[in-house]
Design a protein around this motif. Structure first.
Motif, PDB file in Angstrom:
ATOM      1  N   THR A   1       0.828  -1.205   0.000  1.00 33.02           N
ATOM      2  CA  THR A   1       0.000   0.000   0.000  1.00 33.02           C
ATOM      3  C   THR A   1       0.857   1.248   0.000  1.00 33.02           C
ATOM      4  O   THR A   1       0.634   2.192  -0.786  1.00 33.02           O
ATOM      5  CB  THR A   1      -0.932  -0.006   1.227  1.00 33.02           C
ATOM      6  N   LEU A   2       1.844   1.273   0.869  1.00 27.81           N
ATOM      7  CA  LEU A   2       2.706   2.444   0.993  1.00 27.81           C
ATOM      8  C   LEU A   2       3.504   2.685  -0.292  1.00 27.81           C
ATOM      9  O   LEU A   2       3.629   3.827  -0.758  1.00 27.81           O
ATOM     10  CB  LEU A   2       3.625   2.251   2.199  1.00 27.81           C
ATOM     11  N   HIS A   3       4.018   1.648  -0.876  1.00 29.10           N
ATOM     12  CA  HIS A   3       4.802   1.734  -2.110  1.00 29.10           C
ATOM     13  C   HIS A   3       3.958   2.326  -3.243  1.00 29.10           C
ATOM     14  O   HIS A   3       4.387   3.245  -3.953  1.00 29.10           O
ATOM     15  CB  HIS A   3       5.286   0.326  -2.465  1.00 29.10           C
ATOM     16  N   ALA A   4       2.733   1.820  -3.409  1.00 30.10           N
ATOM     17  CA  ALA A   4       1.871   2.312  -4.479  1.00 30.10           C
ATOM     18  C   ALA A   4       1.428   3.751  -4.231  1.00 30.10           C
ATOM     19  O   ALA A   4       1.367   4.571  -5.156  1.00 30.10           O
ATOM     20  CB  ALA A   4       0.664   1.392  -4.631  1.00 30.10           C
ATOM     21  N   LEU A   5       1.103   4.063  -2.971  1.00 28.02           N
ATOM     22  CA  LEU A   5       0.712   5.434  -2.649  1.00 28.02           C
ATOM     23  C   LEU A   5       1.868   6.407  -2.842  1.00 28.02           C
ATOM     24  O   LEU A   5       1.659   7.551  -3.273  1.00 28.02           O
ATOM     25  CB  LEU A   5       0.213   5.505  -1.207  1.00 28.02           C
ATOM     26  N   ALA A   6       3.075   5.975  -2.517  1.00 28.78           N
ATOM     27  CA  ALA A   6       4.242   6.834  -2.748  1.00 28.78           C
ATOM     28  C   ALA A   6       4.358   7.176  -4.223  1.00 28.78           C
ATOM     29  O   ALA A   6       4.653   8.329  -4.595  1.00 28.78           O
ATOM     30  CB  ALA A   6       5.509   6.137  -2.248  1.00 28.78           C
ATOM     31  N   ALA A   7       4.121   6.197  -5.077  1.00 22.50           N
ATOM     32  CA  ALA A   7       4.155   6.451  -6.518  1.00 22.50           C
ATOM     33  C   ALA A   7       3.044   7.407  -6.935  1.00 22.50           C
ATOM     34  O   ALA A   7       3.236   8.251  -7.818  1.00 22.50           O
ATOM     35  CB  ALA A   7       4.045   5.132  -7.280  1.00 22.50           C
ATOM     36  N   ASP A   8       1.875   7.280  -6.305  1.00 21.11           N
ATOM     37  CA  ASP A   8       0.770   8.181  -6.633  1.00 21.11           C
ATOM     38  C   ASP A   8       1.078   9.613  -6.204  1.00 21.11           C
ATOM     39  O   ASP A   8       0.763  10.568  -6.927  1.00 21.11           O
ATOM     40  CB  ASP A   8      -0.523   7.693  -5.964  1.00 21.11           C
ATOM     41  N   TYR A   9       1.671   9.774  -5.036  1.00 21.94           N
ATOM     42  CA  TYR A   9       2.050  11.115  -4.588  1.00 21.94           C
ATOM     43  C   TYR A   9       3.082  11.719  -5.531  1.00 21.94           C
ATOM     44  O   TYR A   9       2.999  12.901  -5.897  1.00 21.94           O
ATOM     45  CB  TYR A   9       2.617  11.056  -3.167  1.00 21.94           C
TER      46      TYR A   9
ATOM     47  N   LEU B   1       4.897   9.092   3.964  1.00 24.48           N
ATOM     48  CA  LEU B   1       3.691   8.315   4.275  1.00 24.48           C
ATOM     49  C   LEU B   1       3.858   7.458   5.530  1.00 24.48           C
ATOM     50  O   LEU B   1       2.872   7.141   6.195  1.00 24.48           O
ATOM     51  CB  LEU B   1       3.352   7.406   3.091  1.00 24.48           C
ATOM     52  N   ALA B   2       5.089   7.066   5.822  1.00 27.78           N
ATOM     53  CA  ALA B   2       5.330   6.188   6.976  1.00 27.78           C
ATOM     54  C   ALA B   2       5.307   6.930   8.306  1.00 27.78           C
ATOM     55  O   ALA B   2       5.397   6.297   9.354  1.00 27.78           O
ATOM     56  CB  ALA B   2       6.678   5.484   6.816  1.00 27.78           C
ATOM     57  N   ASN B   3       5.175   8.242   8.273  1.00 31.26           N
ATOM     58  CA  ASN B   3       5.113   9.032   9.497  1.00 31.26           C
ATOM     59  C   ASN B   3       3.688   9.522   9.712  1.00 31.26           C
ATOM     60  O   ASN B   3       3.198  10.377   8.966  1.00 31.26           O
ATOM     61  CB  ASN B   3       6.079  10.214   9.412  1.00 31.26           C
ATOM     62  N   PRO B   4       2.984   8.960  10.681  1.00 28.05           N
ATOM     63  CA  PRO B   4       1.568   9.277  10.889  1.00 28.05           C
ATOM     64  C   PRO B   4       1.319  10.772  10.987  1.00 28.05           C
ATOM     65  O   PRO B   4       2.049  11.501  11.662  1.00 28.05           O
ATOM     66  CB  PRO B   4       1.251   8.584  12.224  1.00 28.05           C
ATOM     67  N   GLY B   5       0.287  11.222  10.300  1.00 28.05           N
ATOM     68  CA  GLY B   5      -0.072  12.630  10.327  1.00 28.05           C
ATOM     69  C   GLY B   5       0.547  13.458   9.244  1.00 28.05           C
ATOM     70  O   GLY B   5       0.000  14.495   8.870  1.00 28.05           O
ATOM     71  N   MET B   6       1.661  13.033   8.694  1.00 25.97           N
ATOM     72  CA  MET B   6       2.347  13.844   7.692  1.00 25.97           C
ATOM     73  C   MET B   6       1.587  13.883   6.365  1.00 25.97           C
ATOM     74  O   MET B   6       1.685  14.856   5.622  1.00 25.97           O
ATOM     75  CB  MET B   6       3.759  13.304   7.447  1.00 25.97           C
ATOM     76  N   ALA B   7       0.853  12.807   6.057  1.00 22.48           N
ATOM     77  CA  ALA B   7       0.189  12.735   4.759  1.00 22.48           C
ATOM     78  C   ALA B   7      -1.237  13.276   4.792  1.00 22.48           C
ATOM     79  O   ALA B   7      -1.953  13.193   3.817  1.00 22.48           O
ATOM     80  CB  ALA B   7       0.180  11.289   4.274  1.00 22.48           C
ATOM     81  N   ASP B   8      -1.669  13.833   5.941  1.00 23.85           N
ATOM     82  CA  ASP B   8      -3.044  14.340   6.034  1.00 23.85           C
ATOM     83  C   ASP B   8      -3.194  15.624   5.237  1.00 23.85           C
ATOM     84  O   ASP B   8      -2.272  16.391   5.085  1.00 23.85           O
ATOM     85  CB  ASP B   8      -3.412  14.598   7.502  1.00 23.85           C
TER      86      ASP B   8
END
Length: 502
Positions: free
Chosen positions: A465-473, A495-502
């Protein structure tokens, strides 16, 4: 562990059974199948009006069965709403039976004129409604449906598919000869696996799920075949760190790869492991790649290894081994994989590590590894072909998991993650990921998550999930074309740091 079935996915027969039970349960209250058909058609029509509020002319293509019935009801709703409708019938309306026949009658009462389909006819309107073939299609699309699908593609008009784009297999996401390319697919009662993996990405557009007030999971004997992942799995698995933490709390990843002349892949894997928060990262690679690693990521403890004796001292301190990126299939790679397997450490195996398993360790099976094949590598592991793998990705990933154990990540559009009991599907990612090194970055991310204490299946859910979302960002900020694997590490950290991607 991520919660299973937050967004359950089902097979066609399961959805058909839920449909049957719903109608049977409602008979005492006068509820009929046609009521459910009207509810579905209204949901699809409301979506159409919401998405294209200025549309005044609809072109509806209807086949046979309940999918066609939905189309006839939508046509009636449109005429009653003041829209003009061009309705092509690929089966004579008088030949339809049961609820579909009632839908035809409803359309006729509303004043909908039907036109018998002929290839020479032009599709006219602002929006096309695809109600040709539903989820029950069992073989390749035949005429006249194939010609109608071709005409839809040639029209270049926006398309709303009812339940599923015609020609797409609801259970596998495979294209059965040809398939409609929809802008929106409105699907009903329960979401279908085939809308989210395989070739579905090229055909479904945006999937809108309408439950029609039916709770599919209330039928506990009909166990969903998979779960659709979402980004909440990341925050659940990676809470904020304690202020007193030290690097020993977050594990030690050993990346083994980069045979002579193939150093880039191992460098990408070790960098992504570092960016995703592993406490320590060691890289065992061919001596000529040491300098490049020190320049690119000096935080990685790189060691030039010429053979097995050089890598042995590095194994003891590692919590997890990532092996395969740039490994090669020669003597160097074979020796490295043999040592890694003998260590009994948790493993993430990718690329040439998988190819070596297929050729030299055909019976190796263990619980403490994640294997990450693309369709070609999966085909070699199963002595099959990539075409067969893509024809039924679910069967392939489940077979591979039973054969090899652990957790299997079958990469591709709609990546599948199979553990011992469950399958999950990743809905994220974009075409920019079709470039070299993406799998190497994923391997490093997975290694970092294992090092930080996640168990193997959770690691795969979060990492994919994180890998694909990183590509989307990354694609959102700078576009898909030209996206490089090395771009993902920094977005992965974000993305791996909670709150940073909000």
């Amino acid at each position: 562990m991520s919660r299973y079935y937050e967004h359950p996915l089902y097979l066609t027969e399961q959805v058909r059974e839920i449909d049957r039970r719903t109608i049977a349960a409602g008979k005492n209250d006068g509820f009929e199948g046609f009521d459910l058909m009207q509810r579905a058609a209204k949901a699809a029509y409301d979506e159409l009006r919401s998405r294209w509020p200025s549309a005044q002319r609809l072109c509806v293509l209807c086949g046979a069965g309940n999918n066609a019935g939905d189309g006839y009801v939508m046509a009636a709703l449109a005429v009653e709403d003041g829209l003009s409708v061009q309705l092509f019938a690929l089966r004579e309306p008088g030949e339809l039976t049961d609820d579909a026949a009632r839908a035809v009658e409803m359309a006729q009462r509303a004043g909908v004129d039907t036109i018998s389909w002929q290839e020479s006819m032009a599709l006219e309107g602002d929006i096309i409604i695809d109600a040709l073939l539903g989820t029950g299609l069992g073989g390749e699309v035949r005429e006249p449906f194939a010609a109608a699908i071709k005409a839809i593609s040639a029209s270049a008009l926006p398309v709303l598919a009812v339940d599923i784009p015609s020609g797409l297999a609801a259970d596998t996401g495979a294209v059965l000869g040809c398939a409609v390319k929809a802008d929106v697919t409105v699907t009903f009662i329960a979401d279908k696996l085939g809308l989210h993996t395989g070739q579905a990405a090229n055909h479904v557009g945006e999937v809108v799920f309408c439950s029609l007030d039916i709770e599919a999971q209330a039928h506990q004997d009909l166990v969903p075949v998979a779960d659709l992942l979402n980004e909440t799995v990341i925050a659940m698995a990676l809470p904020p760190r304690r202020r007193g933490s030290h690097k020993g709390d977050f594990g030690h990843v050993l990346v083994i790869g980069g045979a002579p002349g193939f150093g880039g892949a191992a460098l990408l894997a070790s960098e992504s492991a570092a960016r995703l928060g592993a406490g320590k990262i060691s890289l065992a690679t061919a001596p000529e790649h040491v300098g490049a690693s020190l320049i690119r990521t000096p935080e990685v403890m790189v060691r030039g290894v010429r053979g097995v004796s050089d890598v042995m001292p590095l194994l003891e301190g590692a919590n997890v081994i990532v092996i395969g990126p740039g490994l090669g299939q020669g003597a160097w790679g074979q020796g490295m994989l043999q040592v890694a397997l003998a260590s009994n450490k948790p493993l993430v195996v990718d690329a040439d590590g998988l190819n070596l398993l297929a050729t030299h360790w055909p019976d190796e099976r263990r619980d403490n590894w994640v294997l990450t094949p693309h369709p070609g590598e999966a085909a070699r592991l199963l002595d099959s072909s990539a075409k067969n793998i893509e024809a039924d990705r679910l069967a392939a990933v489940q077979t591979l998991q039973r054969k090899r154990g652990g957790v299997i990540v079958l990469k591709g559009a709609g990546t599948l993650v199979a553990g011992p009991e469950h399958v999950a599907v990743c809905p994220y990612g974009n075409p920019g990921m079709a470039s070299g090194g993406m799998g190497d970055v994923l391997s490093g991310m997975l290694g970092a998550l294992v090092a930080q204490g996640l168990e193997m299946e959770q690691t795969a859910h979060v990492g994919v999930t994180l890998h694909a979302l990183a590509a989307d960002y990354a694609a959102f900020e700078a576009g898909e074309r030209g996206l490089l694997a090395g771009d993902l590490a920094s977005y992965g950290r974000f993305l791996a740091n909670p709150g940073m991607a909000d």
